[in-house]
Design an enzyme around this catalytic site. Structure first.
Site, short mmCIF file in Angstrom:
data_model
loop_
_atom_site.label_atom_id
_atom_site.label_comp_id
_atom_site.label_asym_id
_atom_site.label_seq_id
_atom_site.Cartn_x
_atom_site.Cartn_y
_atom_site.Cartn_z
N SER A 14 52.34 104.88 48.84
CA SER A 14 52.61 105.56 47.58
C SER A 14 52.10 107.00 47.61
O SER A 14 51.23 107.33 48.42
CB SER A 14 51.93 104.80 46.44
OG SER A 14 52.03 105.47 45.21
N LEU A 16 50.61 110.60 47.67
CA LEU A 16 50.28 111.60 48.69
C LEU A 16 50.36 111.01 50.09
O LEU A 16 50.81 111.69 51.03
CB LEU A 16 48.90 112.18 48.41
CG LEU A 16 48.67 112.80 47.03
CD1 LEU A 16 47.26 113.39 46.95
CD2 LEU A 16 49.71 113.83 46.68
N ASP A 56 42.66 96.29 53.33
CA ASP A 56 41.84 96.90 52.27
C ASP A 56 40.83 97.78 52.99
O ASP A 56 39.99 97.27 53.75
CB ASP A 56 41.14 95.79 51.47
CG ASP A 56 40.21 96.33 50.40
OD1 ASP A 56 39.84 95.55 49.51
OD2 ASP A 56 39.82 97.52 50.47
N VAL A 57 40.89 99.07 52.80
CA VAL A 57 40.04 99.98 53.60
C VAL A 57 38.56 99.75 53.32
O VAL A 57 37.71 100.17 54.11
CB VAL A 57 40.39 101.47 53.35
CG1 VAL A 57 41.79 101.79 53.87
CG2 VAL A 57 40.25 101.86 51.88
N CYS A 83 44.33 108.61 52.71
CA CYS A 83 44.75 108.85 51.33
C CYS A 83 44.44 107.65 50.44
O CYS A 83 44.47 107.77 49.21
CB CYS A 83 46.23 109.16 51.26
SG CYS A 83 46.69 110.78 51.89
N SER A 146 39.01 115.20 45.84
CA SER A 146 39.67 115.59 44.59
C SER A 146 38.87 116.75 44.04
O SER A 146 37.66 116.86 44.28
CB SER A 146 39.64 114.45 43.57
OG SER A 146 39.90 114.94 42.24
N TYR A 159 34.13 108.21 39.96
CA TYR A 159 35.20 108.79 40.78
C TYR A 159 34.72 110.08 41.43
O TYR A 159 34.89 110.28 42.64
CB TYR A 159 36.43 109.07 39.90
CG TYR A 159 37.62 109.60 40.64
CD1 TYR A 159 37.96 110.94 40.54
CD2 TYR A 159 38.40 108.76 41.42
CE1 TYR A 159 39.07 111.44 41.21
CE2 TYR A 159 39.51 109.25 42.10
CZ TYR A 159 39.84 110.59 41.99
OH TYR A 159 40.94 111.09 42.67
#
Ligand SMILES: CCCCCCCCCCCCC[C@H](O)CC(=O)SCCNC(=O)CCNC(=O)[C@H](O)C(C)(C)COP(=O)(O)OP(=O)(O)OC[C@H]1O[C@@H](n2cnc3c(N)ncnc32)[C@H](O)[C@@H]1OP(=O)(O)O
Ligand code: NAD
Length: 253
Positions: A14, A16, A56-57, A83, A146, A159
């Site tokens: 999905s 990026l 799952d990273v 990503c 981010s 986050y």
């Protein structure tokens, strides 16, 4: 390091990651696409003649198993783009008095530990591969932070912490992996049009866009993918965090 080589993109199902996988394939790379499930990566991988892998990273064993399959099927990736990530919105002190420690932990596990895990497993394989040029270059790892790592809003403590960790890893990782000819860079995007940002309340999105000088719009995922290409193609880019944000500085909320 792109045409005729193998690349790995996580979160490739999905947004990026998907745009990056597609772009690297258009430039002649064979791309392994990791997402939470093989099915989530399958559509993009099928479109580009790549390899879909489910992991799952935040699960090191799953990442190692997926990487073993990548090595068996395609060989060593020379470009690795992380990503995979989740956006979390949670106050430290919600009105209901609940604790949001679980959300913090999950966010750090996926966004920070997951990025470190993929970087570790990839670096081990790349370091053992043949150098590709006179510099002794063997590969490049590009992680995704981010702008929230510097401009985090109310509700982004978890986050922003996760993305701040990703950003802070960049220099020490590049310093350590230099001996193996591996560069490490981080991209810190502003607001980009993807499934993740679609979860933003309209008023939050509108307030953020007011703080985007030029171009005053959401970014397109292909604009992220083009920066990935620039980083791969310029060997002097190493150990840095690049804000890709149209000069945005996010408001308090
Ligand atoms: C339900 C919304 C879910 C949002 C999902 C978002 C998914 C993540 C999307 C990421 C997108 C891409 C990310 C990328 O890296 C780029 C960016 O970072 S873009 C910036 C993204 N921004 C955010 O994600 C913002 C995150 N924060 C929030 O969404 C909100 O702050 C919140 C955590 C959902 C809380 O929403 P609020 O509107 O504040 O609602 P509340 O109910 O918490 O508060 C309302 C009102 O009550 C006051 N209040 C709250 N807590 C208390 C308390 N403990 N005691 C007293 N009063 C309290 C609060 O102050 C509010 O009043 P006001 O703020 O108006 O004064
Ligand atoms: N969209 C934006 O505005 C924006 C801005 C700044 C940073 N980012 C970051 O960019 C990255 C990509 O975000 P996006 O906007 O493309 O989001 P997206 O939700 O469209 O894509 C993220 C992908 O990662 C996958 N993923 C999530 N958790 C995973 C896990 N544990 N293991 C494997 N895969 C997992 C999802 O299934 C999804 O396919 C994220 O790290 C995000 O934090 C996004």
């Amino acid at each position: 390091m792109i045409k005729g080589h193998v690349a790995l993109v996580t979160g490739a199902g999905s947004g990026l990651g998907a745009a990056t996988a597609r772009h690297l394939a258009s430039l002649g790379a064979t791309v392994a696409c990791i997402d939470l499930t093989e099915g989530a990566a399958a559509a993009v991988a099928a479109d580009i003649g790549g390899l879909a892998l489910g992991a799952d990273v935040s699960d090191a064993a799953a990442v190692e198993a997926a990487f073993d399959r990548l090595l068996e099927k395609l060989g060593v990736p020379r470009v690795v783009v992380s990503c995979a990530g989740i956006g979390t919105a949670a106050r430290i002190l919600p009105r209901d008095g609940s604790l949001t420690i679980g959300a913090f932990e999950r966010t750090l596990r996926v966004n920070l530990l997951g990025t470190y895990t993929v970087m570790s497993v990839a670096a081990r394989a790349i370091a053992a591969a043949e150098p590709l040029d006179g510099d002794g270059a063997r590969g490049v790892i590009i992680n995704t932070a981010s702008i929230a790592y510097e401009d985090g809003q109310i509700g982004q403590a978890a986050y922003s912490a996760s993305k701040g960790g990703v950003a802070s890893m960049t220099l020490p990782a590049s310093r350590e992996l230099a001996r193996f000819g591996i560069r490490v860079m981080t991209i810190a995007p502003g607001l980009f049009e993807t499934s993740m940002s679609a979860g933003l309340p309209d008023d939050v999105r509108a307030e953020i866009l007011k703080a985007v000088p030029f171009p005053s719009r959401m970014g397109d995922a292909n604009e992220f993918a083009r920066l990935v290409q620039c980083i791969v193609e310029n060997p002097m880019l190493n150990g840095s965090v690049i804000r890709l944000d149209a000069a945005a500085r996010m408001p308090i909320k």
